[in-house]
Write a protein that holds these residues in place. Structure first.
Motif, PDB file in Angstrom:
ATOM      1  N   LYS A  64       0.656  -0.669  -0.231  1.00  0.00           N
ATOM      2  CA  LYS A  64       0.202   0.339   0.094  1.00  0.00           C
ATOM      3  C   LYS A  64       0.574   1.510  -0.079  1.00  0.00           C
ATOM      4  O   LYS A  64       0.162   1.940  -0.828  1.00  0.00           O
ATOM      5  CB  LYS A  64      -0.972   0.079   1.802  1.00  0.00           C
ATOM      6  N   ALA A  65       1.417   0.995   0.925  1.00  0.00           N
ATOM      7  CA  ALA A  65       2.898   2.480   0.839  1.00  0.00           C
ATOM      8  C   ALA A  65       3.600   2.953  -0.391  1.00  0.00           C
ATOM      9  O   ALA A  65       3.500   3.933  -0.832  1.00  0.00           O
ATOM     10  CB  ALA A  65       3.823   2.298   1.919  1.00  0.00           C
ATOM     11  N   ALA A  66       4.086   1.423  -1.014  1.00  0.00           N
ATOM     12  CA  ALA A  66       4.543   1.643  -2.476  1.00  0.00           C
ATOM     13  C   ALA A  66       3.161   1.929  -3.198  1.00  0.00           C
ATOM     14  O   ALA A  66       3.656   2.934  -4.252  1.00  0.00           O
ATOM     15  CB  ALA A  66       5.198   0.294  -2.865  1.00  0.00           C
ATOM     16  N   ALA A  67       2.307   1.737  -3.718  1.00  0.00           N
ATOM     17  CA  ALA A  67       1.954   1.983  -4.832  1.00  0.00           C
ATOM     18  C   ALA A  67       0.923   3.291  -4.545  1.00  0.00           C
ATOM     19  O   ALA A  67       0.123   3.900  -5.317  1.00  0.00           O
ATOM     20  CB  ALA A  67       0.123   1.199  -4.680  1.00  0.00           C
ATOM     21  N   ALA A  68       0.804   4.340  -3.186  1.00  0.00           N
ATOM     22  CA  ALA A  68      -0.170   5.371  -2.577  1.00  0.00           C
ATOM     23  C   ALA A  68       1.159   6.213  -3.146  1.00  0.00           C
ATOM     24  O   ALA A  68       0.734   7.156  -4.383  1.00  0.00           O
ATOM     25  CB  ALA A  68       0.287   5.973  -1.501  1.00  0.00           C
ATOM     26  N   HIS A 188      -8.778  -3.083   0.228  1.00  0.00           N
ATOM     27  CA  HIS A 188      -8.580  -1.816   0.653  1.00  0.00           C
ATOM     28  C   HIS A 188      -6.175  -2.053   1.676  1.00  0.00           C
ATOM     29  O   HIS A 188      -6.149  -0.931   1.714  1.00  0.00           O
ATOM     30  CB  HIS A 188      -9.197  -1.829   2.407  1.00  0.00           C
ATOM     31  N   ARG A 189      -6.581  -3.155   1.734  1.00  0.00           N
ATOM     32  CA  ARG A 189      -5.399  -3.383   1.867  1.00  0.00           C
ATOM     33  C   ARG A 189      -4.055  -3.626   1.053  1.00  0.00           C
ATOM     34  O   ARG A 189      -3.203  -2.672   1.339  1.00  0.00           O
ATOM     35  CB  ARG A 189      -5.025  -5.146   2.702  1.00  0.00           C
ATOM     36  N   ARG A 190      -4.248  -3.694   0.038  1.00  0.00           N
ATOM     37  CA  ARG A 190      -3.489  -4.244  -1.798  1.00  0.00           C
ATOM     38  C   ARG A 190      -4.107  -3.453  -2.749  1.00  0.00           C
ATOM     39  O   ARG A 190      -5.256  -3.720  -3.308  1.00  0.00           O
ATOM     40  CB  ARG A 190      -2.659  -5.494  -1.532  1.00  0.00           C
ATOM     41  N   PRO A 191      -4.472  -2.190  -2.542  1.00  0.00           N
ATOM     42  CA  PRO A 191      -4.975  -1.563  -3.751  1.00  0.00           C
ATOM     43  C   PRO A 191      -4.348  -1.880  -5.294  1.00  0.00           C
ATOM     44  O   PRO A 191      -2.950  -2.175  -5.180  1.00  0.00           O
ATOM     45  CB  PRO A 191      -4.770   0.211  -4.014  1.00  0.00           C
ATOM     46  N   LEU A 192      -5.152  -1.760  -5.971  1.00  0.00           N
ATOM     47  CA  LEU A 192      -4.193  -1.855  -7.482  1.00  0.00           C
ATOM     48  C   LEU A 192      -4.297  -1.116  -8.914  1.00  0.00           C
ATOM     49  O   LEU A 192      -5.379  -1.257  -9.346  1.00  0.00           O
ATOM     50  CB  LEU A 192      -5.321  -3.452  -8.234  1.00  0.00           C
ATOM     51  N   PRO A 193      -3.526  -0.327  -8.724  1.00  0.00           N
ATOM     52  CA  PRO A 193      -3.010   0.957  -9.291  1.00  0.00           C
ATOM     53  C   PRO A 193      -3.766   0.957 -10.528  1.00  0.00           C
ATOM     54  O   PRO A 193      -1.999  -0.431 -10.908  1.00  0.00           O
ATOM     55  CB  PRO A 193      -2.643   1.472  -9.022  1.00  0.00           C
ATOM     56  N   PRO A 194      -3.570   1.618 -11.335  1.00  0.00           N
ATOM     57  CA  PRO A 194      -3.030   0.261 -13.635  1.00  0.00           C
ATOM     58  C   PRO A 194      -2.431   1.678 -13.634  1.00  0.00           C
ATOM     59  O   PRO A 194      -2.170   2.207 -14.719  1.00  0.00           O
ATOM     60  CB  PRO A 194      -5.074   1.482 -14.052  1.00  0.00           C
ATOM     61  N   TYR A 195      -1.009   1.083 -13.596  1.00  0.00           N
ATOM     62  CA  TYR A 195      -0.186   1.782 -13.967  1.00  0.00           C
ATOM     63  C   TYR A 195       0.291   1.893 -15.216  1.00  0.00           C
ATOM     64  O   TYR A 195       1.021   3.160 -15.292  1.00  0.00           O
ATOM     65  CB  TYR A 195       1.380   1.080 -12.748  1.00  0.00           C
ATOM     66  N   GLU A 267      -8.190   5.687  -2.222  1.00  0.00           N
ATOM     67  CA  GLU A 267      -7.224   4.634  -1.940  1.00  0.00           C
ATOM     68  C   GLU A 267      -7.251   3.249  -3.018  1.00  0.00           C
ATOM     69  O   GLU A 267      -6.326   2.626  -2.897  1.00  0.00           O
ATOM     70  CB  GLU A 267      -7.457   4.260  -0.505  1.00  0.00           C
ATOM     71  N   ASP A 268      -7.980   3.631  -3.911  1.00  0.00           N
ATOM     72  CA  ASP A 268      -8.107   2.755  -5.090  1.00  0.00           C
ATOM     73  C   ASP A 268      -6.940   2.931  -5.782  1.00  0.00           C
ATOM     74  O   ASP A 268      -5.700   2.198  -6.425  1.00  0.00           O
ATOM     75  CB  ASP A 268      -9.277   2.839  -6.324  1.00  0.00           C
ATOM     76  N   HIS A 269      -6.459   4.453  -6.081  1.00  0.00           N
ATOM     77  CA  HIS A 269      -5.742   5.161  -6.564  1.00  0.00           C
ATOM     78  C   HIS A 269      -6.051   4.303  -8.514  1.00  0.00           C
ATOM     79  O   HIS A 269      -5.486   4.033  -9.192  1.00  0.00           O
ATOM     80  CB  HIS A 269      -4.457   4.271  -6.037  1.00  0.00           C
ATOM     81  N   ALA A 270      -7.270   5.185  -8.464  1.00  0.00           N
ATOM     82  CA  ALA A 270      -6.970   4.484  -9.989  1.00  0.00           C
ATOM     83  C   ALA A 270      -6.850   6.199 -10.572  1.00  0.00           C
ATOM     84  O   ALA A 270      -6.741   7.209 -10.328  1.00  0.00           O
ATOM     85  CB  ALA A 270      -9.242   4.135 -10.125  1.00  0.00           C
TER      86      ALA A 270
END
Length: 325
Positions: A64-68, A188-195, A267-270
């Motif tokens: 989560k910290a990295a994904a944000a 919530h624990r591990r979002p899946l951003p569309p990098y 926090e989905d980081h779409a």
């Protein structure tokens, strides 16, 4: 074990950045910058506000910290290259837990050839029991112009890549003491951003873009304000496209409207972006609205012409998360 043995154990699990000439161990890392420019962003995660150790594993927190941060790099149209991590924690924090955080970060970074290349550690204040992570991400634009929040123009199409409302749905489940459905809690624990959608949008000619860390209405509002325009979103499209997966089931059980999570949950980081009307949207992007000239009320976000704050209130929600709000 003390600071430096801890750093050695964490670094051993942090992976290797493909663009690092010098990694952890010296006073600073050295990274190659093929584009000649560096995209940089920072997020702070505070235990009890951004994560809870009784809700999430150490690896979850690392992901989560990295994904944000990695999502913010993608929102500029760039590809992540490295992370720098500042850590403050109580002296009795388990070294194994911190190693788990490092493993989670490394796994989130690995697909890009990125990794943690440095940082700092400190003991928390004597009266604090909270872990604090300050993560800085670096990225490479690969020759692209950065996609800013300020480029949207009247006539553009508004589009989204990624999931909306899943993390908020999972948070609602956890707050009520449940751990299922797993799909919601896991989001919530591990979002899946569309990098990959960020650089793809830049290549396709996106005029403005940002990450939806605080919720669609809130972050689209930043884009609208910076561009001086109105983003008018289509409620029917949002409901049909994004009220999916665990959202209807959980909302029915809790007696709410899942569209509230879609519009205001963070926090989905779409990614939300605007594109010229003639542009074919890249794979993974969905049209959700249009851009108009500002009205007498100024720039902002509307849903079927109704102001965002009014729509959120009707759904029993704030427009999005605001620290100190």
């Amino acid at each position: 074990m003390g600071e430096f043995p801890l750093i050695a154990r964490v670094v051993a699990r942090s992976g290797t950045a493909s663009l690092a000439d010098v990694g952890p161990g010296d006073d600073a890392a050295v990274l190659r910058t093929p584009d000649g420019r560096v995209v940089a962003c920072t997020d702070v995660l505070v235990e009890g506000r951004h994560f809870r150790r009784d809700w999430s594993s150490a690896e979850d927190v690392g992901h989560k910290a990295a994904a944000a941060n990695l999502a913010d790099v993608a929102a500029m149209g760039a590809v992540p290259t490295a992370l720098l991590v500042g850590l403050a924690c109580p002296a009795d924090t388990s070294a194994a837990w911190l190693e788990g955080v490092a493993v989670g970060m490394a796994a989130e970074c690995a697909p890009f050839g990125a990794a943690v290349v440095g940082g700092d550690t400190s003991a928390s204040a004597p009266d604090s029991s909270a872990v604090v992570l300050s993560v800085t991400a670096l990225g490479d634009l690969g020759g692209r112009a950065p996609v800013l929040r300020s480029g949207a123009r009247a006539g553009d199409v508004v589009a989204v890549a990624g999931r909306l409302g899943w993390s908020a749905c999972g948070l609602a489940v956890l707050r009520r003491g449940f751990s299922a459905p797993a799909a919601a809690v896991g989001a919530h624990r591990r979002p899946l951003p569309p990098y990959a959608a960020g650089p793809a949008a830049a290549d396709a000619g996106a005029t403005a873009m940002c990450d939806t860390s605080d919720g669609l209405l809130a972050d689209a509002g930043h884009l609208a304000a910076d561009s001086g325009v109105v983003l008018d979103l289509d409620r029917a499209v949002l409901r049909e496209t994004y009220v999916v997966g665990p959202l209807p089931q959980v909302a029915a059980a809790l007696g709410g409207d899942p569209l509230g999570w879609v519009l205001t949950g963070g926090e989905d980081h779409a990614l939300v972006a605007t594109f010229p009307p003639h542009v074919a949207l890249p794979e993974g992007w969905t049209r959700i609205g249009v851009v108009h000239e500002p009205t007498e009320d100024g720039p902002g976000v509307r849903v079927d012409g109704v102001p965002a704050a009014q729509v959120a209130a009707e759904l029993g929600e704030e427009t999005g998360h605001v620290h100190f709000g």
